[in-house]
Design an enzyme around this catalytic site. Structure first.
Site, PDB file in Angstrom:
ATOM      1  NE  ARG A 123     -10.600   0.548   5.762  1.00 59.56           N
ATOM      2  CZ  ARG A 123      -9.869  -0.403   6.356  1.00 59.56           C
ATOM      3  NH1 ARG A 123     -10.061  -0.691   7.625  1.00 59.56           N
ATOM      4  NH2 ARG A 123      -8.943  -1.054   5.676  1.00 59.56           N
ATOM      5  N   GLY A 177     -10.838 -11.281   5.564  1.00 60.87           N
ATOM      6  CA  GLY A 177     -10.543 -11.482   6.991  1.00 60.87           C
ATOM      7  C   GLY A 177     -11.810 -11.879   7.729  1.00 60.87           C
ATOM      8  CE1 TYR A 199      -4.509   6.785  -3.122  1.00 60.58           C
ATOM      9  CE2 TYR A 199      -4.729   6.146  -0.815  1.00 60.58           C
ATOM     10  CZ  TYR A 199      -5.197   6.842  -1.914  1.00 60.58           C
ATOM     11  OH  TYR A 199      -6.336   7.604  -1.814  1.00 60.58           O
ATOM     12  CG  ASP A 230      -7.396  -4.482   4.950  1.00 60.68           C
ATOM     13  OD1 ASP A 230      -7.687  -4.557   3.749  1.00 60.68           O
ATOM     14  OD2 ASP A 230      -8.168  -4.048   5.819  1.00 60.68           O
ATOM     15  CG  PHE A 232     -19.640  -5.483   0.577  1.00 62.33           C
ATOM     16  CD1 PHE A 232     -18.607  -6.284   0.119  1.00 62.33           C
ATOM     17  CD2 PHE A 232     -19.707  -5.205   1.948  1.00 62.33           C
ATOM     18  CE1 PHE A 232     -17.645  -6.792   0.988  1.00 62.33           C
ATOM     19  CE2 PHE A 232     -18.762  -5.715   2.830  1.00 62.33           C
ATOM     20  CZ  PHE A 232     -17.722  -6.501   2.352  1.00 62.33           C
ATOM     21  NE  ARG A 256      -3.788  -0.134   2.614  1.00 61.33           N
ATOM     22  CZ  ARG A 256      -5.081  -0.431   2.432  1.00 61.33           C
ATOM     23  NH1 ARG A 256      -5.459  -1.663   2.207  1.00 61.33           N
ATOM     24  NH2 ARG A 256      -5.997   0.503   2.506  1.00 61.33           N
ATOM     25  N   GLY A 296       3.189   8.015  -1.300  1.00 64.88           N
ATOM     26  CA  GLY A 296       3.022   9.017  -2.364  1.00 64.88           C
ATOM     27  C   GLY A 296       2.214  10.196  -1.848  1.00 64.88           C
ATOM     28  CE  LYS A 297      -3.754  10.460  -2.825  1.00 63.40           C
ATOM     29  NZ  LYS A 297      -4.487  11.538  -3.500  1.00 63.40           N
TER      30      LYS A 297
HETATM   31  P1  NAD Z   1     -11.144   7.754  -8.803  1.00 66.50           P
HETATM   32  O1  NAD Z   1     -10.202   6.680  -9.140  1.00 66.50           O
HETATM   33  O2  NAD Z   1     -12.580   7.586  -9.147  1.00 66.50           O
HETATM   34  O3  NAD Z   1     -10.668   9.142  -9.386  1.00 66.50           O
HETATM   35  C1  NAD Z   1      -9.332   9.462  -9.654  1.00 66.50           C
HETATM   36  C2  NAD Z   1      -9.293  10.194 -10.985  1.00 66.50           C
HETATM   37  O4  NAD Z   1      -7.939  10.582 -11.249  1.00 66.50           O
HETATM   38  C3  NAD Z   1      -9.731   9.334 -12.150  1.00 66.50           C
HETATM   39  O5  NAD Z   1     -10.610  10.045 -12.967  1.00 66.50           O
HETATM   40  C4  NAD Z   1      -8.427   9.005 -12.870  1.00 66.50           C
HETATM   41  O6  NAD Z   1      -8.600   8.735 -14.244  1.00 66.50           O
HETATM   42  C5  NAD Z   1      -7.621  10.247 -12.596  1.00 66.50           C
HETATM   43  N1  NAD Z   1      -6.174  10.049 -12.675  1.00 66.50           N
HETATM   44  C6  NAD Z   1      -5.435   9.048 -12.122  1.00 66.50           C
HETATM   45  N2  NAD Z   1      -4.143   9.210 -12.415  1.00 66.50           N
HETATM   46  C7  NAD Z   1      -4.034  10.349 -13.156  1.00 66.50           C
HETATM   47  C8  NAD Z   1      -2.951  11.035 -13.769  1.00 66.50           C
HETATM   48  N3  NAD Z   1      -1.701  10.584 -13.659  1.00 66.50           N
HETATM   49  N4  NAD Z   1      -3.222  12.159 -14.475  1.00 66.50           N
HETATM   50  C9  NAD Z   1      -4.493  12.616 -14.596  1.00 66.50           C
HETATM   51  N5  NAD Z   1      -5.558  11.997 -14.040  1.00 66.50           N
HETATM   52  C10 NAD Z   1      -5.322  10.880 -13.333  1.00 66.50           C
HETATM   53  O7  NAD Z   1     -11.005   7.981  -7.213  1.00 66.50           O
HETATM   54  P2  NAD Z   1     -11.794   8.951  -6.233  1.00 66.50           P
HETATM   55  O8  NAD Z   1     -12.373   8.116  -5.168  1.00 66.50           O
HETATM   56  O9  NAD Z   1     -12.652   9.870  -6.986  1.00 66.50           O
HETATM   57  O10 NAD Z   1     -10.583   9.743  -5.581  1.00 66.50           O
HETATM   58  C11 NAD Z   1     -10.251  11.070  -5.962  1.00 66.50           C
HETATM   59  C12 NAD Z   1      -9.119  11.579  -5.083  1.00 66.50           C
HETATM   60  O11 NAD Z   1      -9.524  11.561  -3.708  1.00 66.50           O
HETATM   61  C13 NAD Z   1      -7.855  10.740  -5.176  1.00 66.50           C
HETATM   62  O12 NAD Z   1      -6.751  11.596  -5.153  1.00 66.50           O
HETATM   63  C14 NAD Z   1      -7.892   9.900  -3.926  1.00 66.50           C
HETATM   64  O13 NAD Z   1      -6.604   9.553  -3.486  1.00 66.50           O
HETATM   65  C15 NAD Z   1      -8.590  10.829  -2.944  1.00 66.50           C
HETATM   66  N6  NAD Z   1      -9.256  10.070  -1.888  1.00 66.50           N
HETATM   67  C16 NAD Z   1     -10.425   9.406  -2.138  1.00 66.50           C
HETATM   68  C17 NAD Z   1     -11.013   8.656  -1.124  1.00 66.50           C
HETATM   69  C18 NAD Z   1     -12.315   7.915  -1.333  1.00 66.50           C
HETATM   70  O14 NAD Z   1     -12.741   7.213  -0.417  1.00 66.50           O
HETATM   71  N7  NAD Z   1     -12.995   8.039  -2.441  1.00 66.50           N
HETATM   72  C19 NAD Z   1     -10.415   8.585   0.133  1.00 66.50           C
HETATM   73  C20 NAD Z   1      -9.208   9.254   0.329  1.00 66.50           C
HETATM   74  C21 NAD Z   1      -8.651  10.008  -0.685  1.00 66.50           C
HETATM   75  N1  UDP Z   2     -12.993  -5.414   1.834  1.00 66.69           N
HETATM   76  C1  UDP Z   2     -13.729  -6.591   1.927  1.00 66.69           C
HETATM   77  N2  UDP Z   2     -14.253  -7.106   0.785  1.00 66.69           N
HETATM   78  C2  UDP Z   2     -14.121  -6.511  -0.434  1.00 66.69           C
HETATM   79  C3  UDP Z   2     -13.387  -5.311  -0.523  1.00 66.69           C
HETATM   80  C4  UDP Z   2     -12.829  -4.795   0.637  1.00 66.69           C
HETATM   81  O1  UDP Z   2     -13.895  -7.161   3.018  1.00 66.69           O
HETATM   82  O2  UDP Z   2     -14.655  -7.053  -1.417  1.00 66.69           O
HETATM   83  C5  UDP Z   2     -12.414  -4.820   3.068  1.00 66.69           C
HETATM   84  C6  UDP Z   2     -10.937  -4.485   2.970  1.00 66.69           C
HETATM   85  O3  UDP Z   2     -10.158  -5.606   3.340  1.00 66.69           O
HETATM   86  C7  UDP Z   2     -10.822  -3.354   3.977  1.00 66.69           C
HETATM   87  C8  UDP Z   2     -12.179  -2.638   3.882  1.00 66.69           C
HETATM   88  O4  UDP Z   2     -13.061  -3.580   3.286  1.00 66.69           O
HETATM   89  O5  UDP Z   2     -10.672  -3.865   5.284  1.00 66.69           O
HETATM   90  C9  UDP Z   2     -12.133  -1.363   3.048  1.00 66.69           C
HETATM   91  O6  UDP Z   2     -11.531  -1.673   1.820  1.00 66.69           O
HETATM   92  P1  UDP Z   2     -11.403  -0.607   0.625  1.00 66.69           P
HETATM   93  O7  UDP Z   2     -10.580  -1.252  -0.423  1.00 66.69           O
HETATM   94  O8  UDP Z   2     -12.745  -0.101   0.261  1.00 66.69           O
HETATM   95  O9  UDP Z   2     -10.648   0.644   1.257  1.00 66.69           O
HETATM   96  P2  UDP Z   2      -9.388   0.844   2.197  1.00 66.69           P
HETATM   97  O10 UDP Z   2      -8.843  -0.476   2.657  1.00 66.69           O
HETATM   98  O11 UDP Z   2      -8.406   1.590   1.370  1.00 66.69           O
HETATM   99  O12 UDP Z   2      -9.935   1.613   3.340  1.00 66.69           O
END
Ligand code: NAD
Ligand code: UDP
Length: 333
Positions: A214, A208, A148, A276, A194, A145, A151-152
């Protein structure tokens, strides 16, 4: 010359969160440039916005520099689901790090404010619960992981260094698990997995023992938080946690999805993926204090809307009738 309406760049604008953000900004009269490389985003997410006179789409990868004239930048470009960000981990790091540098350079040149979509993943598998912004996290820097998470984390470092070194006006949002319509049906995240499995009559895949937790935020609440953070007074940089502090086990989520869809296919256990996190819950004290923000949509209600979206997308009708007298599909209309 000052523009009549603000011009806003949304990177990752064709993704799940980005498309909702573009929609919200356009509804408020702003001019929106949606930039995306369409890796996980889709034209379908923004198709309804294309005819809008103040909406523009640019196919571009944020790992490459770009020159544009904008007033504000929301940097959302980055795959967010573990399946997608682990598909090409080097590209994921590049997207976060090179993307941040390119967009911060642009913000610096323009004097534009820039918001980073950071993540609760900067806390890793947390040892402090719930997580306040002051918690420095527990990330495995060499795990699967890390592309990600690290990177963030590096992107946050860059944001604060450009702020201190060059006076760039920054905002950093640490987003916790957010769900809703327009999540990718195959992106592997738990809510979409789900719901899609339940609607298809397939067993729900529980990784698990399902006791990991979450906290799920509905997309409309999250977008409101992002916009408020961007518009907060000068000096509010964040990081600010944005998420719903109502915490659920993944097993409880599976039960609720089964209840609302009427799925009787049961649960299929799969191994817990490496690193995880066992628990995750935001402390949103800062968001309440600085932004007057808190989420309003409870999981039960947000899930109903999400199920309606996927039922429509997949062309199936959930079996069960939910509160309100109609099928969940009808209830969300
Ligand atoms: P998503 O995958 O639906 O959206 C990401 C978008 O970025 C996509 O449209 C993808 O095509 C674009 N993208 C990826 N790499 C790129 C690149 N190199 N250049 C240009 N575009 C690029 O995901 P999301 O859930 O909409 O997430 C959006 C942002 O929010 C992300 O930065 C993610 O890390 C952050 N975020 C989301 C969640 C969540 O639960 N949804 C939680 C934490 C952080
Ligand atoms: N998860 C699960 N079944 C699935 C997908 C995810 O039990 O089909 C679990 C995963 O192991 C994690 C939680 O759900 O504990 C959230 O996973 P998700 O990938 O949505 O986000 P993140 O782990 O990045 O919070």
């Amino acid at each position: 010359m000052k523009r009549a309406r603000k011009r806003v760049l949304v990177t990752g604008g064709a993704g799940f969160l980005g498309s909702h953000l573009c929609e919200r900004l356009l509804a408020e009269g702003e001019e929106v440039i949606c930039l995306d490389n369409f890796f996980t985003g889709s034209r379908d997410n923004i198709r309804h916005l294309l005819p809008h006179p103040h909406f523009e789409v640019i196919r571009h990868d944020v790992t490459q520099p770009i020159q544009l004239e904008v007033d504000e930048i929301y940097n959302l470009a980055c795959p967010a689901s573990p399946v997608h960000y682990q598909h090409n981990p080097v590209q994921t790091v590049r997207t976060s790090v090179h993307g941040a540098i390119n967009l911060l350079d642009l913000a610096k040149r323009l004097g534009a404010r820039i918001l980073q979509a950071s993540t609760s993943e900067v806390y890793g598998d947390p040892t402090l619960h719930p997580q306040p912004e002051s918690y420095r996290g527990s990330v495995n820097p060499i795990g699967i992981r890390a592309c990600y998470d690290e990177g963030k984390r590096c992107a946050e470092t860059l944001f604060f260094d450009y702020h201190r070194q060059d006076g760039v006006s920054i905002r950093v949002a640490r987003i916790f698990n957010t769900y809703g319509p327009r999540m990718h049906p195959n992106d592997g995240r738990v809510v979409s997995n789900f719901v899609v499995q339940a609607l298809r009559g397939q067993p729900i895949t529980l990784y698990g023992d399902g006791r990991q937790t979450r906290s799920f935020c509905y997309v409309d609440d999250l977008v409101e938080g992002l916009v408020r953070l961007m518009r907060a007074p000068e000096g509010v940089t964040g990081p600010v946690n944005l998420g719903n502090p109502a915490e659920f086990t993944i097993a409880a989520l599976a039960e609720e999805v089964a209840r609302q869809t009427g799925s009787r296919a049961g649960v299929q256990h799969r191994p817990l993926p490496q690193d995880d996190p066992m628990q995750r819950c935001p402390d949103i004290g800062q968001a309440r204090l600085l932004l007057g923000w808190q989420p309003h949509v409870p999981l039960e209600q947000g899930l109903r809307r999400t199920i309606a979206y996927f039922a429509d997308l997949l062309g199936v009708e959930p079996l069960r009738l939910v509160e309100g007298g109609g099928s969940s599909r009808a209830a969300a209309r």
